[in-house]
Design an enzyme around this catalytic site. Structure first.
Site, short mmCIF file in Angstrom:
data_model
loop_
_atom_site.label_atom_id
_atom_site.label_comp_id
_atom_site.label_asym_id
_atom_site.label_seq_id
_atom_site.Cartn_x
_atom_site.Cartn_y
_atom_site.Cartn_z
N GLU B 64 0.82 -1.22 0.00
CA GLU B 64 0.00 0.00 0.00
C GLU B 64 0.85 1.27 0.00
OE1 GLU B 64 -0.64 -2.58 2.08
OE2 GLU B 64 -2.65 -3.24 1.53
N HIS B 133 -10.24 -4.76 11.00
CA HIS B 133 -10.88 -4.60 9.68
C HIS B 133 -12.19 -3.84 9.76
CE1 HIS B 133 -7.99 -7.61 8.32
NE2 HIS B 133 -8.39 -7.41 7.09
#
Lengths: 340, 333
Positions: B64, B133
């Site tokens: 990322e 998450h």
């Protein structure tokens, strides 16, 4: 197809290289004086000792090859041809600075000369260079993105991520690891598991090698070959330059960690002194020519310093200008926008 | 939105925006994990690889920080990357690139170069994905000058805000909601942009202003239905972008209702609701008849167990209770 420079540059270019190295040395020495006089604030990272690495690199590139660097980047801007007045004014935080006093020593940029900036987070600019290489390939230009970072940055995970993507996608990129052997005060042997850094790029299928970073012609030859690989063969390359900075990490570092003997050993291989011998030996310059060049460079640095000192400060009213390229109304100025 | 607009899902609305802008401007390309052959973890990029090819719809390694930074560099070179970070949770890995580079480059270098990029990412809780998450990190991005932050609640806004984001010259964080991808609604056409900094009134009312965004708009509207049965009419306002924030519209409503509740799926400390409430106190103090109430997720890492998770996320009943508190009324049983 490529216009890569020949391994040994013609005499006029040899003289230009020496002048630029001298300009960087004198500019950095003057910047140190301005810092000691309190006219430069913040951090001031000097590249004295690294002139061969900087000028050897820039002289091997095309003028439109995007170049990114660390916070030790006055020399890169000077080598790209940025007006020394605009650099010194930026260091003094003046309105006439190349970045309008917003960046300072660590954040010079000269977009007109494809110098895409100095960045303050170690390793943080390498992904940007990946993007500049990506854009060159996307547009089908012949540009090569070149990024200079230290051996300290090579330990950052994001740099390995970039090696991987450049190798995976064959981006037109040159990674230049300027190994000056210290991350601030920590020597490489206490920070890195292996002595050499270039094999890390090789692990990602990137051609890589190491050269003497104190020898400007060796650096130039290596970067010419690296740029040729990237430009003509569309393969990334990585060059590790072994060099040494004479001063501490920044002006606020008294440099008490490194042994005097070590510093003397490296200074005996000073890149300016070494290259001056080459020029004299080959009859490219004589003593008078060198003295005249040094006087001219001193004048340029004097002029840049005077210009910076006499330049106006940035008006406080402009504090919030430029936070956004596209403000959303006429009053759009930073967080002030959020007020009714 | 045009009168003959079709009803599509939030997911399809985003897809339309990407496709239309890629056709309109060749400098637009997409990059992210599993967005090409896999067509996106949430299928937002469905069909785009087949239509535009691998140079413009790029599958990345799981890196990322590096591909976000790549997008920033490409934007500095004048391209218009749309970076998909699979979920907002993984943006934390790229935070140095977003905060130290994307947001600062225009200002720090004296305006020499801009960063016209979009970073899309869904967030939010509700699927028992537990602590790592389920983040709502809107406040972290909104904290940073130099970024723009858009938070669409409807398919129409998802399409219109994404199109505006792609055409914008600054880095835009587009925060989608995992819980809204299947939400259906009408959308605008190719040239219907939703401008930044314009809040919208989702439901008019006179008794209390309820400010909510993204999935919380639907929670607030459900609460408004329940309150209406008690004779309480709330005005639900959706800011649509947190940076810029349309404080004029928010404050205008609060001055009429004299009461405000701010609903925010993020945590309470230094969060979106806290920031909006601070603005409203500064702008509307003399008009307020009650303290501004905040409705946030519980101040805990998101738990896995379904009952605990639901207890941690703002529910319509929490909004009802907050509104009633501003009216100094008990919640009827």
């Amino acid at each position: 197809m490529s216009a890569s420079p020949p391994p040994v540059p013609p005499p006029d270019e040899m003289r230009d290289i020496f002048r630029t190295m001298t300009l960087i040395r004198r500019f950095e020495e003057r910047a140190a004086e301005e810092y000691m006089a309190g006219r430069i604030g913040g951090f001031l990272h000097l590249a004295i000792g690294e002139e061969a690495a900087i000028v050897g690199t820039v002289s091997a590139l095309r003028a439109d090859d995007p170049l990114t660097s660390t916070y030790r980047e006055h020399g890169q801007a000077l080598a790209r041809g940025t007006d020394p007045r605009a650099i010194m004014a930026e260091l003094l935080g003046r309105a006439t600075g190349i970045c309008g006093g917003r960046g300072g020593s660590m954040h010079l940029m000269d977009l007109d000369r494809s110098f895409y900036g100095g960045y303050g987070i170690v390793g943080g600019a390498v992904p940007l260079a990946l993007g500049l290489g990506w854009a060159a390939r996307y547009r089908g230009t012949e540009q090569v993105s070149v990024t200079m970072f230290g051996e300290g940055a090579a330990n950052q995970g994001v740099v390995s991520e970039c090696f991987n993507m450049a190798g995976l996608w064959d981006l037109p990129m040159v990674f230049l690891i300027l190994n000056n052997q210290y991350g601030m005060g920590t020597p490489v042997e206490r920070a890195a598991a292996a002595e050499d850094f270039f094999p890390r790029a090789a692990a990602y299928d990137i051609e890589s090698w190491k050269v003497d970073g104190m020898d400007v012609l060796a650096v130039r030859a290596a970067l010419s070959e690296a740029a040729r690989l990237a430009r003509d063969e569309r393969r990334p390359a990585c060059v590790e330059l072994l060099a040494y900075r004479y001063r501490g990490h920044s002006m606020s570092d008294p440099d008490t960690v490194r042994a005097a003997e070590e510093k003397e050993r490296w200074q005996a291989r000073d890149p300016l002194v070494t290259f001056e011998r080459v020029l004299l030996g080959e009859g490219i310059m004589d003593g008078d020519g060198i003295a005249a060049m040094q006087a001219e460079v001193a004048q340029v640095v004097d002029d840049a310093t005077a210009f910076a000192q006499e330049s106006p400060e940035v008006p406080i009213a402009e504090l919030a200008d430029g936070v956004y390229a596209q403000p959303w109304n006429d009053d759009a100025r930073g967080s002030a926008l959020m007020r009714p | 939105m045009s009168a003959d607009s079709a009803t599509v899902t939030y997911r399809e609305a985003l897809n339309q925006a990407l496709r239309e802008e890629m056709i309109r401007d060749e400098s637009v390309f997409l990059m992210g994990e599993d967005i090409g052959h896999f067509e996106g973890a949430f299928k937002v990029t469905k069909g785009l690889l087949a239509e535009f090819g691998e140079e413009r719809v790029v599958d990345t390694p799981i890196t990322e920080a590096a591909f976000t930074g790549l997008g920033i560099g490409a934007a500095m070179a004048g391209l218009r990357p749309v970076i998909e970070i699979m979920t907002v949770n993984f943006a934390l890995v790229a935070m140095d690139q977003i905060v130290s580079n994307a947001s600062k480059i225009h200002y720090m270098f004296g305006g020499q170069v801009s960063v016209p990029m979009v970073i899309r990412m869904p967030g939010g809780a509700g699927h028992q994905l537990s602590a790592q998450h389920s983040h709502s990190l809107d406040a972290m991005f909104t904290h940073v000058p130099g970024l723009k932050v858009a938070v669409p609640a409807t398919p129409d806004d998802a399409k219109g805000l994404l199109k505006s984001a792609i055409r914008d010259d600054d880095p835009v964080i587009l925060l989608e909601s995992e819980g809204l991808y299947g939400k259906k609604g009408p959308v605008g056409g190719e040239d219907d942009l939703v401008p930044f900094g314009q809040a919208v009134v989702r439901r008019p009312g006179r008794d209390c202003t309820v400010i909510a965004s993204s999935r919380m708009v639907w929670v607030a509207l459900a609460a408004a239905e329940q309150l209406a049965t008690q004779g309480v009419e709330v005005e639900v306002i959706d800011p649509r972008t947190f940076r810029p924030l349309d404080l004029d519209t928010l404050a205008g409503s609060v001055r009429r209702t004299s009461r405000a509740v701010v609903v925010d799926e993020g945590w309470p400390e230094c969060g979106i609701a806290a920031g909006v409430a601070a603005h409203l106190y500064e702008a509307c103090f003399d008009w307020l008849d009650a303290p501004i109430a905040r409705v946030n997720s519980a101040d805990v890492p998101m738990p896995y167990a379904k009952n605990l998770e639901q207890a941690a996320i703002p529910q319509p009943a929490d909004v009802v209770a907050a509104v009633m508190s501003t009216l100094a009324r008990e919640v009827p049983r």
